[in-house]
Enzyme design. Structure first.
Site, mmCIF file in Angstrom:
data_model
loop_
_atom_site.group_PDB
_atom_site.id
_atom_site.type_symbol
_atom_site.label_atom_id
_atom_site.label_comp_id
_atom_site.label_asym_id
_atom_site.label_seq_id
_atom_site.Cartn_x
_atom_site.Cartn_y
_atom_site.Cartn_z
ATOM 1 N N CYS A 1 15.034 -0.894 4.812
ATOM 2 C CA CYS A 1 13.690 -1.029 4.237
ATOM 3 C C CYS A 1 13.130 0.272 3.663
ATOM 4 O O CYS A 1 12.377 0.250 2.679
ATOM 5 C CB CYS A 1 12.712 -1.555 5.288
ATOM 6 S SG CYS A 1 13.415 -2.792 6.412
ATOM 7 N N CYS B 1 12.882 1.441 -0.212
ATOM 8 C CA CYS B 1 11.859 0.900 -1.119
ATOM 9 C C CYS B 1 10.438 1.122 -0.602
ATOM 10 O O CYS B 1 9.522 1.360 -1.365
ATOM 11 C CB CYS B 1 12.078 -0.595 -1.341
ATOM 12 S SG CYS B 1 13.529 -0.927 -2.353
ATOM 13 N N HIS B 2 10.242 0.996 0.728
ATOM 14 C CA HIS B 2 8.863 1.020 1.251
ATOM 15 C C HIS B 2 8.441 2.398 1.763
ATOM 16 O O HIS B 2 7.259 2.594 2.033
ATOM 17 C CB HIS B 2 8.717 -0.004 2.385
ATOM 18 C CG HIS B 2 8.964 -1.420 1.946
ATOM 19 N ND1 HIS B 2 8.006 -2.192 1.332
ATOM 20 C CD2 HIS B 2 10.081 -2.194 2.005
ATOM 21 C CE1 HIS B 2 8.519 -3.393 1.052
ATOM 22 N NE2 HIS B 2 9.778 -3.415 1.450
ATOM 23 N N MET C 1 11.965 -8.393 -3.345
ATOM 24 C CA MET C 1 12.216 -8.293 -1.900
ATOM 25 C C MET C 1 13.438 -9.153 -1.559
ATOM 26 O O MET C 1 13.451 -10.357 -1.847
ATOM 27 C CB MET C 1 10.981 -8.796 -1.149
ATOM 28 C CG MET C 1 11.197 -9.000 0.335
ATOM 29 S SD MET C 1 11.240 -7.464 1.271
ATOM 30 C CE MET C 1 11.396 -8.119 2.929
ATOM 31 N N HIS D 1 11.729 7.369 -10.661
ATOM 32 C CA HIS D 1 12.959 6.963 -9.972
ATOM 33 C C HIS D 1 14.191 7.595 -10.625
ATOM 34 O O HIS D 1 14.551 8.699 -10.304
ATOM 35 C CB HIS D 1 13.032 5.435 -9.920
ATOM 36 C CG HIS D 1 14.093 4.931 -9.009
ATOM 37 N ND1 HIS D 1 13.999 5.029 -7.646
ATOM 38 C CD2 HIS D 1 15.280 4.350 -9.258
ATOM 39 C CE1 HIS D 1 15.099 4.540 -7.084
ATOM 40 N NE2 HIS D 1 15.888 4.109 -8.047
ATOM 41 N N HIS E 1 14.879 0.194 -14.912
ATOM 42 C CA HIS E 1 15.860 0.826 -14.024
ATOM 43 C C HIS E 1 17.059 1.232 -14.884
ATOM 44 O O HIS E 1 18.018 0.472 -15.023
ATOM 45 C CB HIS E 1 16.273 -0.161 -12.916
ATOM 46 C CG HIS E 1 16.993 0.512 -11.783
ATOM 47 N ND1 HIS E 1 18.281 0.957 -11.884
ATOM 48 C CD2 HIS E 1 16.599 0.826 -10.527
ATOM 49 C CE1 HIS E 1 18.640 1.519 -10.740
ATOM 50 N NE2 HIS E 1 17.629 1.447 -9.897
#
Ligand code: DHE
Length: 560
Positions: free
Chosen positions: A57, A60-61, A98, A337, A380
């Site tokens: 997790c 991403c979080h 998700m 990113h 991306h």
């Protein structure tokens, strides 16, 4: 001051349900980090939850759950949403990206339950990782004086592919001419990327566990010569490329602690650690976890381009004088990113993915040139793809994680001033869930993958566009050919995803990873770029979960 001992979470469910309060005169004080209605969780469960969160997790979080590519998951929010919501979200995922951890079978029902409860608690902050920890982890395995003075093998190093074997914690070095596996080398946990020193001699690999391994490609059999850990979570590594500084420094960026470190290019000795904690570029509010995303080396100045995700800052770090470090801090956009250079290497394009934008930096002037909305959801690009469009001239392309679109950005302010730093065209490829896009100066094709598409057939295929046939009418989408790469791999078991196209040195062949489960067969599929026909399938029991592939020549010279 009498204070109760904090409740031991292993005291049993009843004990754990009791509010952890202490009395200070008439004032009721809550023990920090423990709330009255915290769910029951034993120490073992908490430990396991932390481990799963870190592995699945945090990318991403965020470790502190402040959110980036994924939504924020701080207890004020998770408690508002409640256990049932979290449990179902983790089980089924969402179309916004998700993953469906439960229904895909990647997490058991018990683990989904555990994670839903875990997320109601305060996140634990992992320890800092500074110079003492780095030096303790640092090993020079072969001193520079004991290394070969000339290349000792007959490998065509420029055409070597460094292939990430993600879940094996290894890389495979595969000869781009003969497809022979020359070496399989242990690196870090869940290897992320490889980058090459300016001379092409040293290969640097970074794992998700922030372990950096430096491999000497001149040895008879290429092998690690130095290693270090630069934190507990990381994704990026790069080396100095400016004239006069070739092979002098390496730099690695960490997710946790949020920092980058500049290391000696011969030994990985850590020289300078810089924290990236600070204020968000526009709101000027402090952020405790601004993670280092991509790092690229400038070809125009002795500078590293360091992209700080949560604060939205691009740092141009001048490595010519580490004692008097000069940094140009560019205000760009939040959630930076991945990205790459244009074909002249002067301009750097990076996706602010959760903001749907590309930030363009002029590396010669050290300034933000433009901030462009791509029109798609979650750009991306990987390092992107540079080619000359028949109508719009030089462009750089990105695909999107959140939809099926490909966007072309004009990159030629001199020859095509009207189109420069604008989205000149946008068209559909196979489907959402794309991660990487690729072409080569000697190729007439543009390849777009879709590994995270929920449809198994799409995620195992690749779209190929004929660049010469791209028109100038924005209302007419160029047609594409679908290559069934997964089918060509001939793998019966599992649901492999096809990821990250990468060219060989001369741009005549393109390689795809067919990425299957750890226990299942994976492969590399090589396609002839001119004919789009299958050239070969590389299979070997050692090729466990291949993801990224990095051609030595193309990577070190930023050819993409
Ligand atoms: Fe990556 C590049 C971060 C998930 C394979 N990945 C990068 C870079 C960053 C990053 C910051 C740019 C490095 C650079 O250029 O210096 N990746 C992250 C994440 O935070 C994320 C979203 C979630 C996570 O938890 O890690 C993530 N990445 C993945 C994957 O799931 C992939 C497909 C498989 C894996 O290894 O986990 C994956 N990432 C790659 C690859 C590159 C990459 C192959 C290099 C592409 C290139 O051509 O340069």
């Amino acid at each position: 001051l009498a204070q109760d001992k904090p409740k031991d979470h292993t005291d049993g469910p009843a004990a754990a349900y009791e509010p952890s309060m202490t009395t200070l005169g008439q004032i009721q004080v809550e023990i920090p980090g423990r709330k009255a209605d915290d769910p029951v969780m034993t120490q073992e469960e908490f430990q396991r939850g932390t481990q799963i969160y870190f592995e699945r997790c945090a990318g991403c979080h965020g470790v502190l759950r402040k959110g980036a590519t994924g939504k924020p998951l701080t207890p004020d929010i998770t408690r508002e949403n409640g256990y049932d919501y979290l449990q179902s979200f983790i089980t089924y995922g969402s179309p916004a990206g998700m993953p469906n951890w439960g229904t895909s079978g990647e997490l058991s029902e018990a683990d989904v339950d555990l994670m839903a409860r875990y997320l109601l608690l305060e996140p634990p902050a992992p320890p800092e990782f500074g110079m003492p920890e780095m030096r303790a982890s640092w090993k020079v395995l072969v001193e520079p004086s004991a290394r070969p003075t000339e290349k000792m093998n007959d490998i065509d190093i420029d055409n070597l592919m460094s292939v990430t074997l993600r879940d094996a914690g290894q890389i495979a070095l595969i000869d781009g001419g003969t497809y022979e596996i020359k070496a399989v080398i242990d690196t870090g946990y869940a290897v992320h990327i490889s980058r090459i020193s300016a001379s092409g001699r040293y290969l640097f690999v970074i794992g998700r566990d922030a372990k950096v391994v430096m491999i000497d490609l001149w040895m008879e059999t290429p092998a690690p010569v130095a290693e270090i850990r630069i934190g507990s979570e990381a994704r990026s590594i790069e080396t100095s490329k400016f004239e006069g500084f070739e092979d002098k420094y390496a730099i690695a960026g960490a997710y946790w602690p949020p920092q980058y470190v500049i290391m000696d290019g011969d030994t990985l000795e850590p020289l300078k650690i810089v924290s990236t904690r600070g204020n968000i570029y526009d709101e000027q509010i402090y952020h405790p976890e601004p993670r280092v995303a991509s790092i690229l080396a400038s070809h125009f100045k002795p500078e590293f381009i360091v992209n700080v995700k949560e604060t939205g800052k691009i740092l141009m770090v001048d490595y010519s004088d580490l004692k008097n470090l000069k940094t140009t801090e560019i205000e760009a956009e939040r959630f930076l990113h991945d990205g790459g250079l244009d074909s002249t290497h002067r301009y750097f394009m990076v996706a602010a993915n959760a903001r749907g934008k590309i930030a363009v930096v002029d590396t010669k002037e050290g300034k933000l040139t433009a901030l462009v909305e791509t029109g798609g959801a979650t750009p991306h690009p990987g390092r992107g793809a540079n080619f000359t469009h028949p109508v719009y001239g030089p462009v750089w392309a990105t695909s999107h994680l959140g939809d099926e679109s490909v966007a072309l950005l004009g990159t030629d302010p001199e020859g095509h001033a009207d189109q420069a730093w604008k989205i000149v065209d946008s068209f559909y490829a196979l489907g959402g869930g794309s991660l990487f896009i690729k072409t080569h100066p000697n190729s007439q094709h543009l390849y777009v993958d879709a590994p995270l598409n929920p449809d198994a057939e799409i995620s195992a295929s690749v779209a190929v566009f004929d660049i010469a046939a791209m028109g100038g009418d924005p209302n007419v989408d160029p047609e594409f050919t679908t290559l069934p790469i997964g089918e060509w791999a001939g793998i019966a078991d599992g649901q492999p995803r096809v990821v990250q196209p990468e060219f060989n040195k001369d741009g005549s062949e393109i390689w795809f990873s067919v990425w299957n489960g750890k226990e299942k067969e994976s492969a590399i599929v090589v396609v002839d770029d001119k004919t789009l026909e299958l050239k070969t399938v590389i299979k070997d029991p050692r090729l466990v979960t291949p993801t990224g592939k990095f051609n030595v020549y193309n990577t070190r010279n930023d050819v993409y």
